[in-house]
Design a protein around this motif. Structure first.
Motif, PDB file in Angstrom:
ATOM      1  N   GLU A 202       0.832  -1.351  -0.229  1.00 48.02           N
ATOM      2  CA  GLU A 202       0.164  -0.115  -0.160  1.00 48.02           C
ATOM      3  C   GLU A 202       1.091   1.328   0.052  1.00 48.02           C
ATOM      4  O   GLU A 202       0.321   2.240  -0.826  1.00 48.02           O
ATOM      5  N   ASP A 203       2.057   1.244   0.877  1.00 46.97           N
ATOM      6  CA  ASP A 203       2.937   2.553   0.863  1.00 46.97           C
ATOM      7  C   ASP A 203       3.929   2.257  -0.276  1.00 46.97           C
ATOM      8  O   ASP A 203       4.998   2.830   0.089  1.00 46.97           O
ATOM      9  N   ALA A 204       3.986   1.283  -1.205  1.00 46.86           N
ATOM     10  CA  ALA A 204       4.753   1.363  -2.315  1.00 46.86           C
ATOM     11  C   ALA A 204       5.597   2.502  -2.689  1.00 46.86           C
ATOM     12  O   ALA A 204       7.008   2.361  -2.827  1.00 46.86           O
TER      13      ALA A 204
ATOM     14  N   GLN B 103       5.930  -9.248  -8.398  1.00 48.32           N
ATOM     15  CA  GLN B 103       5.617  -8.081  -7.519  1.00 48.32           C
ATOM     16  C   GLN B 103       6.612  -7.131  -7.364  1.00 48.32           C
ATOM     17  O   GLN B 103       6.761  -5.976  -7.638  1.00 48.32           O
ATOM     18  N   MET B 104       7.702  -7.764  -6.780  1.00 48.07           N
ATOM     19  CA  MET B 104       8.945  -6.942  -6.483  1.00 48.07           C
ATOM     20  C   MET B 104       9.352  -6.161  -7.987  1.00 48.07           C
ATOM     21  O   MET B 104       9.906  -5.210  -8.099  1.00 48.07           O
ATOM     22  N   GLY B 105       9.376  -6.888  -8.964  1.00 44.51           N
ATOM     23  CA  GLY B 105       9.848  -6.458 -10.054  1.00 44.51           C
ATOM     24  C   GLY B 105       9.117  -5.216 -10.883  1.00 44.51           C
ATOM     25  O   GLY B 105       9.543  -4.446 -11.414  1.00 44.51           O
ATOM     26  N   SER B 106       7.692  -5.184 -10.500  1.00 48.56           N
ATOM     27  CA  SER B 106       6.940  -4.172 -10.742  1.00 48.56           C
ATOM     28  C   SER B 106       6.985  -3.048 -10.047  1.00 48.56           C
ATOM     29  O   SER B 106       6.735  -1.905 -10.489  1.00 48.56           O
TER      30      SER B 106
ATOM     31  N   ALA C  76      12.841 -14.575 -11.488  1.00 45.63           N
ATOM     32  CA  ALA C  76      13.482 -13.409 -11.371  1.00 45.63           C
ATOM     33  C   ALA C  76      14.001 -12.496 -12.775  1.00 45.63           C
ATOM     34  O   ALA C  76      13.472 -11.357 -13.102  1.00 45.63           O
ATOM     35  N   GLU C  77      14.422 -13.447 -13.587  1.00 43.97           N
ATOM     36  CA  GLU C  77      14.642 -12.726 -15.064  1.00 43.97           C
ATOM     37  C   GLU C  77      13.575 -12.591 -15.771  1.00 43.97           C
ATOM     38  O   GLU C  77      13.211 -11.239 -16.536  1.00 43.97           O
ATOM     39  N   GLU C  78      12.284 -13.410 -15.464  1.00 44.10           N
ATOM     40  CA  GLU C  78      10.887 -12.730 -16.004  1.00 44.10           C
ATOM     41  C   GLU C  78      10.249 -11.502 -15.380  1.00 44.10           C
ATOM     42  O   GLU C  78       9.708 -10.749 -16.025  1.00 44.10           O
ATOM     43  N   ALA C  79      10.838 -11.258 -14.242  1.00 44.96           N
ATOM     44  CA  ALA C  79      10.485 -10.341 -13.510  1.00 44.96           C
ATOM     45  C   ALA C  79      11.358  -8.789 -13.937  1.00 44.96           C
ATOM     46  O   ALA C  79      11.160  -7.749 -13.220  1.00 44.96           O
ATOM     47  N   GLY C  80      12.277  -9.243 -14.626  1.00 46.90           N
ATOM     48  CA  GLY C  80      13.124  -7.982 -15.013  1.00 46.90           C
ATOM     49  C   GLY C  80      14.452  -7.783 -14.322  1.00 46.90           C
ATOM     50  O   GLY C  80      15.215  -6.739 -14.575  1.00 46.90           O
ATOM     51  N   PHE C  81      14.941  -8.950 -13.363  1.00 50.95           N
ATOM     52  CA  PHE C  81      15.989  -8.631 -12.561  1.00 50.95           C
ATOM     53  C   PHE C  81      17.105  -9.293 -13.443  1.00 50.95           C
ATOM     54  O   PHE C  81      16.837 -10.224 -14.195  1.00 50.95           O
ATOM     55  N   GLN C  82      18.266  -8.866 -12.985  1.00 53.31           N
ATOM     56  CA  GLN C  82      19.468  -9.777 -13.640  1.00 53.31           C
ATOM     57  C   GLN C  82      20.404 -10.282 -12.166  1.00 53.31           C
ATOM     58  O   GLN C  82      20.345  -9.705 -11.355  1.00 53.31           O
ATOM     59  N   VAL C  83      20.614 -11.604 -12.361  1.00 53.53           N
ATOM     60  CA  VAL C  83      21.325 -12.364 -11.215  1.00 53.53           C
ATOM     61  C   VAL C  83      22.876 -11.641 -11.356  1.00 53.53           C
ATOM     62  O   VAL C  83      23.393 -12.028 -12.292  1.00 53.53           O
ATOM     63  N   ILE C  84      23.235 -11.132 -10.450  1.00 49.83           N
ATOM     64  CA  ILE C  84      24.758 -10.532 -10.579  1.00 49.83           C
ATOM     65  C   ILE C  84      25.548 -11.129  -9.375  1.00 49.83           C
ATOM     66  O   ILE C  84      26.923 -10.884  -9.684  1.00 49.83           O
TER      67      ILE C  84
END
Length: 393
Positions: free
Chosen positions: A175-177, A262-265, A328-336
């Motif tokens: 809610e407070d995102a 959700q985190m990716g968004s 994670a990759e689907e959510a737009g993240f890169q594994v570093i």
């Protein structure tokens, strides 16, 4: 699956057990059950995923949202953060390095912080690293258990920290995102993913079936075999290269996939530090894991009997990091970064924490830190079973 294949124990007549039994009676699903004489019958059932979700997250009786403190000496299990201060020291160093790269204020959060011991230790270590730590890192804790929320403040108080974190439920965080995700964020999830409910699947005569839960309060709960309820399960297993042997069981965790989406968004810029016990797909589904990875914890005793004490014991499953990487990759993240917790600690300065001492005081700060470093790096393999995956966006 035969009922006597699972340890039954004594099922307490508890409100949650009654609720589960009522869900089973009303369920639209049915599963195949074979008794001790191999006589097959169809019985009403719910998925194991629903059973686990009720046991852990039911609003009235769920293990993670009701009752007393669940972590540490007073609870049913220790997290890796309870081993010592080493992990906190290393994570504080990592956060400081990240803040130097960003050159701006960074929201620092822990999702599923338990009693807040790790987060308080990170903040305490951070203040020893740099004087303006509190200005660099506004702190947010996401924790749904009300007892743990209170314990977070106590952990910060015991650490001598004047500034306390903002404590939100997961709903409150969403809610407070805009308030917390408008700047770069460093989000730590220590033993979060293993707490999400899982589907259990089994290979039978060339076909994937799902494990359901049937039974009653009086007679106890037991497994059945049913048709898959989530069509994505087959696709996920194929994507990750998992092929089960006849009779082999494994787990799939849609909530971990959804949480990462959700985190990716929400996250425009930042990093997720995921710390959990688990494996790559090949190891996760290796033939020596014929019974899957589900475990339970009650008063620091481990078992594989999820039908005992529903709502009163922890139920977990190991994490498939192949599944997490692709989600994670689907959510737009890169594994570093991805390696064992042991290697992560070495890579980010754990050995620098070792100190010389005269050996006269076995309880000195230096001796305790050296002992903690040795325990994490050299002891029972816990730091190799645990993995660290860092995602960046």
């Amino acid at each position: 699956m035969e009922k006597d294949e699972q340890p039954m124990g004594t099922i307490p007549i508890s409100p949650l057990a009654k609720k589960i039994a009522e869900r089973i009676i009303r369920s639209k699903h049915n599963g195949l059950f074979r008794d001790a004489n191999n006589v097959a019958s169809r019985v009403p059932c719910i998925t194991f995923h629903e059973y686990m979700a009720l046991c852990l997250y039911d609003a009235e009786y769920g293990y993670y949202v009701t009752g007393s403190i669940r972590v540490g000496k007073e609870g049913d299990f220790y997290t890796s953060s309870a081993v010592g201060e080493v992990l906190a020291e290393v994570l504080a160093r990592y956060a400081f390095t990240f803040s130097q790269d960003q050159k701006e204020v960074i929201t620092m959060a822990e999702w599923g912080a338990g009693t807040g011991k790790l987060f308080a230790s990170i903040a305490s270590a951070g203040q020893r690293i740099v004087d303006d730590w509190e200005e660099r890192f506004p702190l947010v804790v996401v924790e749904n258990h009300p007892g743990h929320a209170d314990a977070v403040y106590q952990s910060f108080q015991r650490a001598g920290l004047l500034n306390k974190p903002v404590v939100l439920s997961s709903n409150g965080m969403f809610e407070d995102a805009l308030d917390w995700f408008e700047r770069p964020i460093l989000l730590i999830a220590n033993e979060l993913l293993d707490a999400f409910p899982v589907h259990r699947v089994i290979q039978r005569r060339g076909k994937l079936l799902e494990l359901g839960v049937a039974g009653s309060v009086e007679g106890g709960f037991f497994y059945t075999e049913m048709e898959l309820t989530n069509p994505s399960i087959c696709n996920w297993l194929a994507r990750d290269g998992i092929s089960l042997s006849e009779g082999q069981i494994t787990e799939i965790c849609p909530e971990a996939h959804e949480w990462l989406l959700q985190m990716g968004s929400l996250i425009g810029e930042g990093r997720l530090v995921l710390i959990d016990y688990g494996h790559e797909a090949a190891e996760y589904s290796a033939e020596h894991r014929m019974e899957g990875t589900v475990m339970t914890y009650w008063k620091h005793r481990a078992s594989d009997s999820p039908f005992e004490r529903p709502g009163e014991q922890d139920i977990t499953a190991h994490v498939s990091f192949s599944f997490i990487r692709r989600s994670a990759e689907e959510a737009g993240f890169q594994v570093i970064y991805y390696d064992t917790q042991k290697q992560f600690l070495i890579d980010y300065g754990a050995l620098d924490l070792l100190r010389n001492h005269d050996g006269r005081d076995p309880f000195s700060v230096e001796v305790k830190m050296n002992r903690a470093v040795r325990q994490l790096l050299l002891s029972d393999g816990m730091s190799e079973t645990f993995k660290v995956m860092i995602l960046q966006k």
